[in-house]
Motif scaffolding. Structure first.
Motif, PDB file in Angstrom:
ATOM      1  N   GLU A  66      -5.676 -88.287  51.495  1.00 38.86           N
ATOM      2  CA  GLU A  66      -6.822 -89.023  52.050  1.00 38.86           C
ATOM      3  C   GLU A  66      -7.239 -90.143  51.110  1.00 38.86           C
ATOM      4  O   GLU A  66      -7.520 -91.265  51.536  1.00 38.86           O
ATOM      5  CB  GLU A  66      -8.003 -88.079  52.276  1.00 38.86           C
ATOM      6  CG  GLU A  66      -7.832 -87.106  53.414  1.00 38.86           C
ATOM      7  CD  GLU A  66      -8.956 -86.067  53.468  1.00 38.86           C
ATOM      8  OE1 GLU A  66      -9.948 -86.193  52.709  1.00 38.86           O
ATOM      9  OE2 GLU A  66      -8.830 -85.133  54.267  1.00 38.86           O
ATOM     10  N   THR A  67      -7.270 -89.836  49.805  1.00 34.29           N
ATOM     11  CA  THR A  67      -7.653 -90.837  48.809  1.00 34.29           C
ATOM     12  C   THR A  67      -6.625 -91.963  48.762  1.00 34.29           C
ATOM     13  O   THR A  67      -6.985 -93.141  48.659  1.00 34.29           O
ATOM     14  CB  THR A  67      -7.797 -90.176  47.417  1.00 34.29           C
ATOM     15  OG1 THR A  67      -8.739 -89.114  47.512  1.00 34.29           O
ATOM     16  CG2 THR A  67      -8.261 -91.177  46.380  1.00 34.29           C
ATOM     17  N   ALA A  68      -5.343 -91.622  48.842  1.00 33.90           N
ATOM     18  CA  ALA A  68      -4.288 -92.640  48.834  1.00 33.90           C
ATOM     19  C   ALA A  68      -4.417 -93.532  50.069  1.00 33.90           C
ATOM     20  O   ALA A  68      -4.259 -94.764  49.981  1.00 33.90           O
ATOM     21  CB  ALA A  68      -2.917 -91.984  48.782  1.00 33.90           C
ATOM     22  N   ALA A  69      -4.726 -92.937  51.214  1.00 30.46           N
ATOM     23  CA  ALA A  69      -4.909 -93.728  52.439  1.00 30.46           C
ATOM     24  C   ALA A  69      -6.130 -94.629  52.314  1.00 30.46           C
ATOM     25  O   ALA A  69      -6.088 -95.809  52.706  1.00 30.46           O
ATOM     26  CB  ALA A  69      -5.044 -92.803  53.645  1.00 30.46           C
ATOM     27  N   ALA A  70      -7.217 -94.111  51.760  1.00 31.91           N
ATOM     28  CA  ALA A  70      -8.426 -94.918  51.571  1.00 31.91           C
ATOM     29  C   ALA A  70      -8.156 -96.044  50.576  1.00 31.91           C
ATOM     30  O   ALA A  70      -8.618 -97.186  50.769  1.00 31.91           O
ATOM     31  CB  ALA A  70      -9.584 -94.044  51.084  1.00 31.91           C
ATOM     32  N   LEU A  71      -7.387 -95.767  49.526  1.00 33.40           N
ATOM     33  CA  LEU A  71      -7.033 -96.778  48.542  1.00 33.40           C
ATOM     34  C   LEU A  71      -6.183 -97.875  49.188  1.00 33.40           C
ATOM     35  O   LEU A  71      -6.415 -99.074  48.962  1.00 33.40           O
ATOM     36  CB  LEU A  71      -6.297 -96.148  47.362  1.00 33.40           C
ATOM     37  CG  LEU A  71      -5.839 -97.099  46.259  1.00 33.40           C
ATOM     38  CD1 LEU A  71      -7.051 -97.765  45.598  1.00 33.40           C
ATOM     39  CD2 LEU A  71      -5.017 -96.341  45.231  1.00 33.40           C
ATOM     40  N   GLY A  92      -2.280 -71.456  46.276  1.00 32.93           N
ATOM     41  CA  GLY A  92      -1.595 -72.180  47.354  1.00 32.93           C
ATOM     42  C   GLY A  92      -2.577 -72.914  48.244  1.00 32.93           C
ATOM     43  O   GLY A  92      -2.366 -74.076  48.606  1.00 32.93           O
ATOM     44  N   THR A  93      -3.675 -72.250  48.580  1.00 38.52           N
ATOM     45  CA  THR A  93      -4.705 -72.883  49.396  1.00 38.52           C
ATOM     46  C   THR A  93      -5.336 -74.054  48.648  1.00 38.52           C
ATOM     47  O   THR A  93      -5.533 -75.137  49.216  1.00 38.52           O
ATOM     48  CB  THR A  93      -5.794 -71.858  49.783  1.00 38.52           C
ATOM     49  OG1 THR A  93      -5.176 -70.781  50.472  1.00 38.52           O
ATOM     50  CG2 THR A  93      -6.868 -72.477  50.645  1.00 38.52           C
ATOM     51  N   GLY A  94      -5.627 -73.848  47.374  1.00 36.78           N
ATOM     52  CA  GLY A  94      -6.203 -74.918  46.553  1.00 36.78           C
ATOM     53  C   GLY A  94      -5.246 -76.091  46.418  1.00 36.78           C
ATOM     54  O   GLY A  94      -5.652 -77.257  46.471  1.00 36.78           O
ATOM     55  N   LEU A  95      -3.962 -75.783  46.263  1.00 38.46           N
ATOM     56  CA  LEU A  95      -2.955 -76.830  46.151  1.00 38.46           C
ATOM     57  C   LEU A  95      -2.859 -77.622  47.453  1.00 38.46           C
ATOM     58  O   LEU A  95      -2.811 -78.855  47.434  1.00 38.46           O
ATOM     59  CB  LEU A  95      -1.601 -76.213  45.798  1.00 38.46           C
ATOM     60  CG  LEU A  95      -0.456 -77.162  45.501  1.00 38.46           C
ATOM     61  CD1 LEU A  95      -0.798 -78.060  44.321  1.00 38.46           C
ATOM     62  CD2 LEU A  95       0.810 -76.380  45.221  1.00 38.46           C
ATOM     63  N   THR A  96      -2.868 -76.922  48.570  1.00 37.25           N
ATOM     64  CA  THR A  96      -2.829 -77.593  49.874  1.00 37.25           C
ATOM     65  C   THR A  96      -4.050 -78.483  50.056  1.00 37.25           C
ATOM     66  O   THR A  96      -3.939 -79.635  50.508  1.00 37.25           O
ATOM     67  CB  THR A  96      -2.746 -76.551  51.003  1.00 37.25           C
ATOM     68  OG1 THR A  96      -1.594 -75.732  50.790  1.00 37.25           O
ATOM     69  CG2 THR A  96      -2.654 -77.199  52.360  1.00 37.25           C
ATOM     70  N   THR A  97      -5.223 -77.974  49.688  1.00 34.17           N
ATOM     71  CA  THR A  97      -6.457 -78.753  49.799  1.00 34.17           C
ATOM     72  C   THR A  97      -6.409 -79.976  48.887  1.00 34.17           C
ATOM     73  O   THR A  97      -6.776 -81.088  49.297  1.00 34.17           O
ATOM     74  CB  THR A  97      -7.677 -77.872  49.439  1.00 34.17           C
ATOM     75  OG1 THR A  97      -7.684 -76.731  50.289  1.00 34.17           O
ATOM     76  CG2 THR A  97      -8.972 -78.622  49.586  1.00 34.17           C
ATOM     77  N   ALA A  98      -5.939 -79.786  47.660  1.00 31.35           N
ATOM     78  CA  ALA A  98      -5.860 -80.897  46.709  1.00 31.35           C
ATOM     79  C   ALA A  98      -4.868 -81.955  47.197  1.00 31.35           C
ATOM     80  O   ALA A  98      -5.125 -83.162  47.076  1.00 31.35           O
ATOM     81  CB  ALA A  98      -5.457 -80.388  45.327  1.00 31.35           C
ATOM     82  N   GLU A  99      -3.748 -81.519  47.748  1.00 29.57           N
ATOM     83  CA  GLU A  99      -2.783 -82.480  48.274  1.00 29.57           C
ATOM     84  C   GLU A  99      -3.360 -83.242  49.465  1.00 29.57           C
ATOM     85  O   GLU A  99      -3.137 -84.448  49.601  1.00 29.57           O
ATOM     86  CB  GLU A  99      -1.485 -81.762  48.669  1.00 29.57           C
ATOM     87  CG  GLU A  99      -0.656 -81.327  47.484  1.00 29.57           C
ATOM     88  CD  GLU A  99       0.551 -80.479  47.869  1.00 29.57           C
ATOM     89  OE1 GLU A  99       0.609 -79.979  49.012  1.00 29.57           O
ATOM     90  OE2 GLU A  99       1.427 -80.326  47.010  1.00 29.57           O
TER      91      GLU A  99
END
Length: 173
Positions: A135-140, A123-130
């Motif tokens: 962030e990547t989508a915003a940078a894109l 769950g923590t990894g999923l939250t971090t990945a999301e």
């Protein structure tokens, strides 16, 4: 996708462990109930032996009193001893099975704890990945907007600033 699969797997393991723990507790409860019955029989036998007295002494007293040598009291004592031995053997079997079930319960609790920890980690990894994905989508999106601006500026005529560069309508006639 990998974190979601790990989360689903850990959740399934936790649910299986919870079901197995419930079944284990039911088996322990049944075992405890079956242990109570032999203990009651044993107590009853002990009480009967105490009330009846020593069978060898009773046989000798009956012989002196009646002049008859009967072995019924001795037979009863041997029968009680046999029943008591069987009860004790059953109690040992029950205790062994109860110990095994307790060991299995400990293993199941460990498995469930590990599964719950895996759920938390996934769950923590999923939250971090999301969060990284967002962030990547915003940078894109920012890069796309900047690129569109650059392309729009590069399409203007260098001296006049018209947007139809390099081909202007007045020069084509």
């Amino acid at each position: 996708a990998g974190l979601r699969a790990a989360l689903a797997t850990a959740t399934a393991e936790a649910e299986q462990a919870a079901v197995a723990l419930a079944a284990n507790q039911a088996a322990l409860d049944d075992l405890q109930a079956s242990r109570t019955a032999p203990a009651a029989v044993r107590a009853e036998l002990a009480l009967a032996r105490y009330i009846g007295g020593d069978p060898e002494t009773a046989t000798f007293t009956d012989f002196v009193r009646n002049g008859e040598l009967g072995v019924d009291a001795l037979r009863r004592d041997r029968l009680f001893a046999t029943v008591e031995d069987q009860v004790l053997a059953r109690l040992r079997t029950i205790d062994t099975e109860a110990e095994r079930l307790r060991s299995v319960r400990t293993e199941l609790q460990t498995t469930r704890s590990r599964a719950l920890a895996s759920i938390e980690t996934a769950g923590t990894g999923l939250t971090t990945a999301e969060a990284r994905r967002n962030e990547t989508a915003a940078a894109l999106a920012a890069a796309e907007a900047e690129l569109k601006g650059l392309l729009a500026r590069s399409a203007r005529a260098p001296l006049r600033g018209t947007t139809d560069f390099p081909r202007s309508e007045e020069h084509t006639s």
